[in-house]
Design a protein around this motif. Structure first.
Motif, PDB file in Angstrom:
ATOM      1  N   THR A 175       0.835  -1.208   0.000  1.00 42.70           N
ATOM      2  CA  THR A 175       0.000   0.000   0.000  1.00 42.70           C
ATOM      3  C   THR A 175       0.865   1.252   0.000  1.00 42.70           C
ATOM      4  N   ALA A 176       1.897   1.251   0.856  1.00 44.59           N
ATOM      5  CA  ALA A 176       2.794   2.412   0.929  1.00 44.59           C
ATOM      6  C   ALA A 176       3.485   2.650  -0.409  1.00 44.59           C
ATOM      7  N   GLY A 177       3.963   1.563  -1.022  1.00 50.06           N
ATOM      8  CA  GLY A 177       4.667   1.703  -2.292  1.00 50.06           C
ATOM      9  C   GLY A 177       3.767   2.229  -3.405  1.00 50.06           C
ATOM     10  N   LYS A 178       2.544   1.721  -3.494  1.00 46.13           N
ATOM     11  CA  LYS A 178       1.635   2.156  -4.549  1.00 46.13           C
ATOM     12  C   LYS A 178       1.229   3.619  -4.363  1.00 46.13           C
ATOM     13  N   LYS A 179       0.969   4.028  -3.136  1.00 45.81           N
ATOM     14  CA  LYS A 179       0.587   5.417  -2.890  1.00 45.81           C
ATOM     15  C   LYS A 179       1.735   6.377  -3.208  1.00 45.81           C
ATOM     16  N   MET A 180       2.961   5.962  -2.904  1.00 45.18           N
ATOM     17  CA  MET A 180       4.094   6.822  -3.243  1.00 45.18           C
ATOM     18  C   MET A 180       4.191   7.011  -4.751  1.00 45.18           C
ATOM     19  N   LEU A 181       3.985   5.923  -5.496  1.00 45.85           N
ATOM     20  CA  LEU A 181       4.075   6.022  -6.953  1.00 45.85           C
ATOM     21  C   LEU A 181       2.966   6.891  -7.532  1.00 45.85           C
ATOM     22  N   GLU A 182       1.821   6.935  -6.881  1.00 47.95           N
ATOM     23  CA  GLU A 182       0.741   7.819  -7.331  1.00 47.95           C
ATOM     24  C   GLU A 182       1.136   9.281  -7.195  1.00 47.95           C
ATOM     25  N   ASN A 183       2.054   9.552  -6.267  1.00 54.83           N
ATOM     26  CA  ASN A 183       2.513  10.919  -6.032  1.00 54.83           C
ATOM     27  C   ASN A 183       4.007  11.020  -6.337  1.00 54.83           C
TER      28      ASN A 183
END
Length: 533
Positions: A98-106
């Motif tokens: 979850t942390a990795g995907k959210k970082m990539l979104e931003n």
């Protein structure tokens, strides 16, 4: 028989076309994760100047996808720079998908923040270690690395840790890493060539030789330059509690990671049976914890070991040296390790020498030095330990079989023809494989005598049996004063000598019943490959 001979000829032609001169790995980095700045510096000071770069975990991704710094120590940064080394902290999501995907979104803002941190703390670059995502994040992750490269100043490192992918998978964790795209925007890819066995898997190596080598062949096959590849080496092993028959797992200790320095304590205290699996190029230790034993902890924290049988797979100085040899074999940029402070510090006595191709301390100036290095790099022969080749030590019949099987790249068989080769003999499978392929014969009555020395005439006959169709018979009389036509190996020795494969001594002798040495065998292998070419 013809198939075996064809294999020999084909292999020797291939090997003989590979240049002896190698591009040795010159770079060595390591991660810093366990400990604090005070312990980090002590770890670095024990490495005997074998490191160029350290990568502490100074930047994390939280569950909201935001970058957070932790424990950045400017005094430690200065100390590293004062040593002439570089410090390139690694960014990690610690397997939080979850942390990795959210970082990539931003990712635009995250890339900008990373560049600002590099400037603010005088870092020498940034190392990106995002794990646990899948193929759905492949393009976004590549774009993130591109954005970081755009923002981090030229001359500062941008490097990426990528999953080992020996099978070329495009799915799951391996699927998130587009090697080609990532290589465009990074200084190098750090291949995490470990966790072949993992928490919950069956007992096995953390990183066998084939696993590690195939993990390197994959990016090379994609056309990525070797100078952009760093080979990751594990400084940890894994431990399993197993049943009485050393097979099934019986507790929660099912492949837990354990540092190499702590493994030694366990093996010594419980008087473990430790063997070197030469096929997998990894160490295995087995021990039993009884009712009367003190129950040691796996770590400084946690519960003690229970009674029962345990199996540990791990690396030592000899197997780590073999992994460095892989980096040299393929001309890679260098090696990396997870993580500093977990290793047995004795490896630093020789690590830098191994990176430079100085594998053995007892061959300098030896007449067979170049031949030994050539054959060792091709994996035809191994040393007798991590620093000694034993060039003047007699070759055993087991070593002869082992070398021939490795040279031919034969698939190992599981059989038990020879009654005097025990199931736990280190060369058991190699000997049986050599016999199954017609390379060797026993001494009668299902005996092979694996640890007996092999003589010069025996080796002559062995090689002649499979190469004789390539040789015309010499017309001149044998010139060795210590051999007669009635000698059982006369034709083999005479023919191989006539064609420049075997050589005698300065006093016009061949010394047929003298044991062949390991140095002589290495030289013989090289001469055969040259002749076939």
């Amino acid at each position: 028989m013809k198939k075996v001979f064809a294999l020999i000829v084909t292999l020797l032609i291939i090997i003989s076309t590979i240049p002896v001169d190698l591009v040795y790995a010159t770079y060595n980095m390591t991660y810093l994760y366990f400990g604090s700045s005070s312990t980090y510096l002590s770890y670095v000071n024990q490495t005997n100047n074998a490191l160029q770069t350290v990568s502490p975990n100074y930047i994390d991704v939280n569950v909201n996808g935001q970058l957070v710094t932790k424990d950045i120590d400017e005094d430690f940064i200065k100390s590293i720079h004062d040593k002439g080394m570089t410090i390139v902290p690694f960014l990690s999501n610690h397997w939080n998908k979850t942390a990795g995907k959210k970082m990539l979104e931003n990712r635009v803002a995250s890339a900008t923040q990373l560049a600002n941190l590099v400037h603010a703390y005088n870092f020498d670059g940034i190392h990106i270690d995002i794990e646990g995502l899948n193929e759905e994040s492949r393009d976004a992750f590549s774009d993130f690395v591109r954005l970081v490269r755009q923002r981090v100043p030229a001359g500062k490192e941008v490097s990426v840790a990528v999953a080992a992918n020996p099978y070329g998978s495009n799915k799951g964790w391996q699927g998130m890493y587009d090697y080609r795209e990532l290589a465009k925007y990074s200084d190098y890819l750090m291949i995490m060539a470990y966790d072949e066995s993992w928490l919950g898997s069956k007992p096995g190596p953390v990183s066998s030789k084939n696993f590690m080598e195939n993990a390197i062949k994959y990016p090379l096959g994609l056309g990525i330059s070797p100078s952009k590849i760093v080979l990751g080496i594990p400084f940890y092993g894994r431990i399993w509690k197993v049943s009485n028959n050393w097979e099934s797992m019986t507790s929660s200790i099912q492949g837990r990671g354990i540092s190499l320095d702590n493994i030694g304590t366990l093996l010594d205290y419980y008087d473990a049976d430790v063997t070197y699996d030469r096929e997998k190029n990894s160490m295995r230790g087995r021990f039993c914890v009884s009712k009367t034993h003190k129950k040691l902890n796996l770590y400084s924290w946690g519960v003690p070991l229970e009674e029962g049988n345990y199996e540990i797979w791990f690396e030592n100085d000899e197997t780590i040296k073999e992994r460095i040899k892989i980096a040299n074999k393929y001309g890679l940029k260098g090696t990396g390790s997870w993580s500093l402070g977990q290793e047995d510090t004795t490896i630093w006595q020789n690590y830098d020498d191994w990176l430079k191709g100085h594998y053995f301390k007892d061959i300098n100036g030896h007449w067979a030095e170049n031949d030994i290095l050539h054959i060792y790099q091709k994996d035809w022969m191994l040393g007798i330990n991590s620093t000694q080749f034993g060039p003047d030590v007699s070759l055993t019949r087991a070593e002869a079989a082992f070398s021939l099987v490795r040279a031919l790249g034969l698939d190992m068989v599981n059989s038990s023809y020879f009654k005097d080769v025990s199931s736990n003999h280190w060369a058991k499978r190699a000997i049986e494989t050599a016999y199954a392929n017609g390379l060797i014969h026993g001494k009668g009555n299902y005996q092979y005598a694996p640890d007996e020395k092999i003589t010069r005439e025996q080796m002559s006959q062995l090689l002649y049996n499979y190469l004789k169709s390539q040789f015309s018979q010499p017309t001149k009389v044998n010139g060795f004063c210590d051999m007669k036509q009635s000698d059982w190996a006369y034709t083999a020795v005479h023919t191989m000598n006539y064609h420049g494969i075997l050589k005698g001594f300065g006093d016009n002798t061949f010394r047929p019943r003298e044991n062949i040495t390991r140095g002589q065998m290495a030289s013989l292998f090289v001469r055969i490959s040259s002749y076939i070419q």
